[in-house]
Design a protein around this motif. Sequence first.
Motif, PDB file in Angstrom:
ATOM      1  N   GLY A  41       0.416  -1.074  -0.010  1.00 44.71           N
ATOM      2  CA  GLY A  41      -0.341  -0.250   0.062  1.00 44.71           C
ATOM      3  C   GLY A  41       0.862   1.186  -0.006  1.00 44.71           C
ATOM      4  O   GLY A  41       1.706   1.077  -0.196  1.00 44.71           O
ATOM      5  N   SER A  42       0.687   2.225   1.052  1.00 41.69           N
ATOM      6  CA  SER A  42       1.466   3.674   0.855  1.00 41.69           C
ATOM      7  C   SER A  42       3.069   3.022   1.136  1.00 41.69           C
ATOM      8  O   SER A  42       4.035   3.952   1.025  1.00 41.69           O
ATOM      9  CB  SER A  42       0.635   4.305   1.954  1.00 41.69           C
ATOM     10  N   LEU A  43       3.692   2.198   1.722  1.00 41.19           N
ATOM     11  CA  LEU A  43       4.628   1.613   2.239  1.00 41.19           C
ATOM     12  C   LEU A  43       5.120   1.695   0.323  1.00 41.19           C
ATOM     13  O   LEU A  43       6.533   2.195   0.179  1.00 41.19           O
ATOM     14  CB  LEU A  43       5.484   0.478   2.417  1.00 41.19           C
ATOM     15  N   MET A  44       4.755   1.290  -0.280  1.00 38.73           N
ATOM     16  CA  MET A  44       5.081   1.372  -2.338  1.00 38.73           C
ATOM     17  C   MET A  44       5.375   2.584  -2.292  1.00 38.73           C
ATOM     18  O   MET A  44       7.136   2.949  -3.300  1.00 38.73           O
ATOM     19  CB  MET A  44       4.441   0.228  -2.748  1.00 38.73           C
ATOM     20  N   TRP A  45       4.771   3.470  -2.691  1.00 35.68           N
ATOM     21  CA  TRP A  45       5.365   4.675  -2.655  1.00 35.68           C
ATOM     22  C   TRP A  45       6.146   5.923  -1.683  1.00 35.68           C
ATOM     23  O   TRP A  45       6.129   7.673  -1.959  1.00 35.68           O
ATOM     24  CB  TRP A  45       4.119   5.431  -3.389  1.00 35.68           C
ATOM     25  N   LYS A  46       5.587   5.147  -0.043  1.00 34.22           N
ATOM     26  CA  LYS A  46       6.448   6.262   0.738  1.00 34.22           C
ATOM     27  C   LYS A  46       7.036   5.668   1.970  1.00 34.22           C
ATOM     28  O   LYS A  46       5.877   5.439   3.105  1.00 34.22           O
ATOM     29  CB  LYS A  46       5.090   7.167   1.646  1.00 34.22           C
ATOM     30  N   PRO A  47       7.921   4.818   1.196  1.00 35.77           N
ATOM     31  CA  PRO A  47       8.371   3.910   2.717  1.00 35.77           C
ATOM     32  C   PRO A  47       8.884   4.827   4.113  1.00 35.77           C
ATOM     33  O   PRO A  47       8.549   3.582   5.246  1.00 35.77           O
ATOM     34  CB  PRO A  47       9.540   3.315   1.860  1.00 35.77           C
ATOM     35  N   GLY A  48       9.627   5.680   3.690  1.00 33.29           N
ATOM     36  CA  GLY A  48       9.106   6.529   5.226  1.00 33.29           C
ATOM     37  C   GLY A  48      10.575   5.865   6.131  1.00 33.29           C
ATOM     38  O   GLY A  48      11.443   6.252   7.249  1.00 33.29           O
ATOM     39  N   MET A  87       6.093  -4.545  -3.398  1.00 32.80           N
ATOM     40  CA  MET A  87       7.465  -3.547  -3.771  1.00 32.80           C
ATOM     41  C   MET A  87       7.959  -4.256  -2.680  1.00 32.80           C
ATOM     42  O   MET A  87       7.739  -4.037  -1.264  1.00 32.80           O
ATOM     43  CB  MET A  87       7.587  -2.883  -4.266  1.00 32.80           C
ATOM     44  N   ALA A  88       9.304  -4.538  -2.495  1.00 34.93           N
ATOM     45  CA  ALA A  88      10.053  -5.631  -1.417  1.00 34.93           C
ATOM     46  C   ALA A  88      11.308  -4.342  -1.466  1.00 34.93           C
ATOM     47  O   ALA A  88      12.095  -3.758  -2.212  1.00 34.93           O
ATOM     48  CB  ALA A  88      10.703  -6.878  -1.881  1.00 34.93           C
ATOM     49  N   PHE A  89      11.980  -3.941   0.088  1.00 36.25           N
ATOM     50  CA  PHE A  89      12.929  -3.427  -0.032  1.00 36.25           C
ATOM     51  C   PHE A  89      13.587  -3.767   0.476  1.00 36.25           C
ATOM     52  O   PHE A  89      13.844  -4.320   2.069  1.00 36.25           O
ATOM     53  CB  PHE A  89      12.452  -1.580   0.764  1.00 36.25           C
ATOM     54  N   ARG A  90      14.775  -3.804   0.654  1.00 35.58           N
ATOM     55  CA  ARG A  90      16.171  -4.269   1.319  1.00 35.58           C
ATOM     56  C   ARG A  90      16.862  -3.025   2.291  1.00 35.58           C
ATOM     57  O   ARG A  90      16.992  -1.951   1.935  1.00 35.58           O
ATOM     58  CB  ARG A  90      17.465  -4.523   0.608  1.00 35.58           C
ATOM     59  N   VAL A  91      16.923  -3.120   2.975  1.00 39.66           N
ATOM     60  CA  VAL A  91      17.397  -2.978   4.124  1.00 39.66           C
ATOM     61  C   VAL A  91      18.768  -3.320   4.830  1.00 39.66           C
ATOM     62  O   VAL A  91      18.547  -4.633   5.296  1.00 39.66           O
ATOM     63  CB  VAL A  91      16.674  -2.446   5.609  1.00 39.66           C
ATOM     64  N   ARG A  92      19.338  -2.354   5.326  1.00 37.76           N
ATOM     65  CA  ARG A  92      20.800  -2.329   5.778  1.00 37.76           C
ATOM     66  C   ARG A  92      20.777  -3.111   7.329  1.00 37.76           C
ATOM     67  O   ARG A  92      20.479  -2.874   7.816  1.00 37.76           O
ATOM     68  CB  ARG A  92      22.126  -1.550   6.194  1.00 37.76           C
ATOM     69  N   ALA A  93      21.733  -3.746   7.710  1.00 31.50           N
ATOM     70  CA  ALA A  93      21.526  -4.772   8.832  1.00 31.50           C
ATOM     71  C   ALA A  93      22.254  -3.831   9.556  1.00 31.50           C
ATOM     72  O   ALA A  93      21.336  -3.939  10.876  1.00 31.50           O
ATOM     73  CB  ALA A  93      22.882  -5.753   9.364  1.00 31.50           C
ATOM     74  N   ASP A  94      22.634  -2.823  10.109  1.00 32.60           N
ATOM     75  CA  ASP A  94      23.024  -1.820  10.959  1.00 32.60           C
ATOM     76  C   ASP A  94      21.317  -0.777  10.665  1.00 32.60           C
ATOM     77  O   ASP A  94      22.076  -0.331  12.165  1.00 32.60           O
ATOM     78  CB  ASP A  94      24.233  -1.282  10.504  1.00 32.60           C
ATOM     79  N   LEU A 122       0.703   1.994  -8.332  1.00 30.39           N
ATOM     80  CA  LEU A 122       0.248   0.190  -8.962  1.00 30.39           C
ATOM     81  C   LEU A 122       0.267   0.479 -10.289  1.00 30.39           C
ATOM     82  O   LEU A 122       0.938  -0.579 -11.062  1.00 30.39           O
ATOM     83  CB  LEU A 122      -1.251  -0.772  -8.292  1.00 30.39           C
ATOM     84  N   GLN A 123      -0.640   1.500 -11.152  1.00 29.92           N
ATOM     85  CA  GLN A 123      -0.861   1.334 -12.389  1.00 29.92           C
ATOM     86  C   GLN A 123       1.043   1.558 -12.608  1.00 29.92           C
ATOM     87  O   GLN A 123       1.271   1.082 -13.461  1.00 29.92           O
ATOM     88  CB  GLN A 123      -1.481   3.120 -12.862  1.00 29.92           C
ATOM     89  N   ASP A 124       1.703   2.696 -12.265  1.00 30.96           N
ATOM     90  CA  ASP A 124       3.161   2.899 -13.221  1.00 30.96           C
ATOM     91  C   ASP A 124       4.015   1.435 -12.657  1.00 30.96           C
ATOM     92  O   ASP A 124       4.871   1.053 -13.519  1.00 30.96           O
ATOM     93  CB  ASP A 124       3.703   3.848 -11.940  1.00 30.96           C
ATOM     94  N   LEU A 125       3.483   0.789 -11.735  1.00 27.28           N
ATOM     95  CA  LEU A 125       4.535  -0.793 -11.849  1.00 27.28           C
ATOM     96  C   LEU A 125       3.389  -1.353 -12.340  1.00 27.28           C
ATOM     97  O   LEU A 125       4.183  -2.896 -12.686  1.00 27.28           O
ATOM     98  CB  LEU A 125       4.284  -1.145 -10.186  1.00 27.28           C
ATOM     99  N   GLY A 126       2.947  -1.614 -13.624  1.00 29.71           N
ATOM    100  CA  GLY A 126       1.937  -2.508 -14.222  1.00 29.71           C
ATOM    101  C   GLY A 126       0.932  -3.317 -13.256  1.00 29.71           C
ATOM    102  O   GLY A 126       0.808  -4.489 -13.696  1.00 29.71           O
ATOM    103  N   ILE A 127       0.847  -2.903 -11.975  1.00 33.11           N
ATOM    104  CA  ILE A 127       0.038  -3.451 -11.158  1.00 33.11           C
ATOM    105  C   ILE A 127      -1.556  -3.449 -11.605  1.00 33.11           C
ATOM    106  O   ILE A 127      -1.894  -2.662 -11.401  1.00 33.11           O
ATOM    107  CB  ILE A 127       0.350  -3.676  -9.889  1.00 33.11           C
TER     108      ILE A 127
END
Length: 172
Positions: A10-17, A64-71, A153-158
């Motif tokens: 949802g909003s995490l896709m476009w505004k992860p923060g 969307m999946a976001f990779r976050v550094r371990a630290d 979603l549209q921009d991502l082709g979903i």
Amino acid sequence: MRDFWVFGYGSLMWKPGFEFEERRPALLRGAHRSLCVYSWVHRGTQERPGLVFGLDRGGACRGMAFRVRADRREDTIAYLREREQATMVYVEHWRPVMLSADTSVEALTYVVDRRHPQYAGPLPLERQLEIVAGAVGRSGANPEYVVNTATHLQDLGIRDHRIAWLAQRLAG
């Protein structure tokens, strides 16, 4: 400690923060995106609830999946808990998500708790439109949230016909 992944639908896709190293389209199986949560904080109030997306059981969800550094693990998870768990309507889970046909990672996800009083369940589109149209919460107007999510979603082709239908009517 290793890097970790967060799944946004949802909003995490476009505004992860939160800061992330990489963002990739992802598929989560076993749950689907649904406008099934009464929002009492971010997009509505208890007196005038809005609706926000939840991962509800069954089906699949592209996001969307976001990779976050371990630290940054502790700070990121603390931020997500504050954002997503304001009323404890979501349950935190580590679930496998597919980044490609042959690459799966465990990702932190927030799945709706169907026993929570904010769980709206499946509502007819007309009722969703009615609820969303006039709701406003701490994070802004509910229509803006639905339209932004539909646009991303549209921009991502979903393709999601239900969300597109709502967004079209909410945008005016």
